[in-house]
Scaffold this motif. Sequence first.
Motif, PDB file in Angstrom:
ATOM      1  N   ASP A  52       2.626  53.001  53.644  1.00  0.00           N
ATOM      2  CA  ASP A  52       1.866  52.844  54.875  1.00  0.00           C
ATOM      3  C   ASP A  52       0.439  53.358  54.728  1.00  0.00           C
ATOM      4  O   ASP A  52      -0.167  53.847  55.682  1.00  0.00           O
ATOM      5  N   ALA A  53      -0.122  53.240  53.520  1.00  0.00           N
ATOM      6  CA  ALA A  53      -1.464  53.771  53.286  1.00  0.00           C
ATOM      7  C   ALA A  53      -2.548  52.820  53.771  1.00  0.00           C
ATOM      8  O   ALA A  53      -3.645  53.250  54.077  1.00  0.00           O
ATOM      9  N   ILE A  58      -8.702  53.942  59.369  1.00  0.00           N
ATOM     10  CA  ILE A  58      -9.414  52.800  59.934  1.00  0.00           C
ATOM     11  C   ILE A  58     -10.687  53.228  60.644  1.00  0.00           C
ATOM     12  O   ILE A  58     -11.676  52.497  60.677  1.00  0.00           O
ATOM     13  N   LYS A  59     -10.726  54.447  61.212  1.00  0.00           N
ATOM     14  CA  LYS A  59     -11.926  54.879  61.924  1.00  0.00           C
ATOM     15  C   LYS A  59     -13.037  55.291  60.972  1.00  0.00           C
ATOM     16  O   LYS A  59     -14.175  55.475  61.401  1.00  0.00           O
ATOM     17  N   VAL A  60     -12.724  55.475  59.692  1.00  0.00           N
ATOM     18  CA  VAL A  60     -13.756  55.673  58.685  1.00  0.00           C
ATOM     19  C   VAL A  60     -14.291  54.322  58.228  1.00  0.00           C
ATOM     20  O   VAL A  60     -15.498  54.124  58.072  1.00  0.00           O
ATOM     21  N   VAL A 145     -10.454  55.341  50.224  1.00  0.00           N
ATOM     22  CA  VAL A 145     -10.329  55.398  51.676  1.00  0.00           C
ATOM     23  C   VAL A 145      -9.556  54.203  52.201  1.00  0.00           C
ATOM     24  O   VAL A 145      -8.730  54.322  53.115  1.00  0.00           O
ATOM     25  N   ASP A 146      -9.795  53.023  51.618  1.00  0.00           N
ATOM     26  CA  ASP A 146      -9.159  51.794  52.090  1.00  0.00           C
ATOM     27  C   ASP A 146      -9.056  50.813  50.934  1.00  0.00           C
ATOM     28  O   ASP A 146      -9.901  50.786  50.041  1.00  0.00           O
ATOM     29  N   GLY A 147      -8.004  50.002  50.954  1.00  0.00           N
ATOM     30  CA  GLY A 147      -7.810  49.010  49.903  1.00  0.00           C
ATOM     31  C   GLY A 147      -7.220  49.627  48.652  1.00  0.00           C
ATOM     32  O   GLY A 147      -6.467  50.608  48.709  1.00  0.00           O
ATOM     33  N   GLN A 148      -7.580  49.060  47.500  1.00  0.00           N
ATOM     34  CA  GLN A 148      -7.077  49.561  46.231  1.00  0.00           C
ATOM     35  C   GLN A 148      -8.073  49.260  45.123  1.00  0.00           C
ATOM     36  O   GLN A 148      -8.890  48.350  45.232  1.00  0.00           O
ATOM     37  N   ILE A 149      -7.986  50.053  44.052  1.00  0.00           N
ATOM     38  CA  ILE A 149      -8.830  49.848  42.880  1.00  0.00           C
ATOM     39  C   ILE A 149      -7.967  49.937  41.633  1.00  0.00           C
ATOM     40  O   ILE A 149      -6.854  50.485  41.660  1.00  0.00           O
ATOM     41  N   ALA A 265     -13.636  61.057  63.338  1.00  0.00           N
ATOM     42  CA  ALA A 265     -13.371  60.412  62.055  1.00  0.00           C
ATOM     43  C   ALA A 265     -14.546  59.529  61.644  1.00  0.00           C
ATOM     44  O   ALA A 265     -15.092  58.788  62.458  1.00  0.00           O
ATOM     45  N   GLY A 266     -14.940  59.647  60.393  1.00  0.00           N
ATOM     46  CA  GLY A 266     -16.081  58.909  59.871  1.00  0.00           C
ATOM     47  C   GLY A 266     -17.333  59.756  59.738  1.00  0.00           C
ATOM     48  O   GLY A 266     -18.277  59.348  59.061  1.00  0.00           O
TER      49      GLY A 266
END
Length: 304
Positions: A52-53, A58-60, A145-149, A265-266
């Motif tokens: 659930d990552a 989302i607020k960042v 923070v979001d997505g993947q690398i 957040a952010g």
Amino acid sequence: MKIFHSMLLLLLLGVWLRPSNSDFVSADSCPDRDDVELNQAFGGINHLKPKDAQNKYIKVVEPTLAPIHLYDLPGYTRSVYERDYALITPESQVFSPISGWINSLAAFLITPAMGSHFSMYFVKFQGNSSAAQPSKGVERFVFVVDGQIQLSCEGQNHLIQADGYAYVPPGTIHEIRSDGSSMLLIYERRYSNEVGLKPELIVGVTDVQPLLDTPGEVFELRKLLPTNGVYDFNIHEVHYNQHGLLLLEGRGIYRLGKDWHPVQAGDVIWMAPYVPQWYAALGRTRSRYIIYKDVNRDPLLHPH
């Protein structure tokens, strides 16, 4: 002969409020190993995936800039720059292309130009993106923070998703890329090796790291890197150090010097040595932030 080590510090801290009139209380205990999937069967890629990552922060990624009635107010900002601290809120985080990075936009948040001895910046990968190498002698810490690398380094491939991170030692050739969109938080500084040892590559997930004892406190604390003097990222609470903080979740009031600032957040905060600081989480959701600190160095030998 007393030896001082040069160390940076990253802190991952969470504060929760119960939906009642109770005071601050700590969150649930550290998740079980089952909360993180570790799979090494995908073509030699080490796959670190917190459950659930996706969109956790989302607020960042998509920040709320201001109350609705202030959206159209010309010149409105909560950002503040003082001699010994800075609050950099989302409306002041300006993204632009960065040299050597492919299909990427960066927003530099904290840099030596404001008095720090480290850099902290966001990078947004836009698809088919890749990172440049850091400058000679510079170490790099990457938090997704979001997505993947995908990180390729020392003959290994690591797939790192949101809430995962990597520490890359100075002088280590590596590749960071992403086929889709993602957002990274990056800390960089020139490594000071006073002990004659070389740090190693570290890849991890935040919630897998053990909780530390915090007697008398109401927050949860995790160290993201080893505590030995080889690394200059670690956790310690002394105040001759500088700080670079990103509020990942929640909102509250932050004391900086003689001033009190509402934060959410952010928001990003830079704190110079010795600046008075204090944070109170507000609302019914948890607060969580990641913070850089430099520790275990003699301030007389290393004034900057």
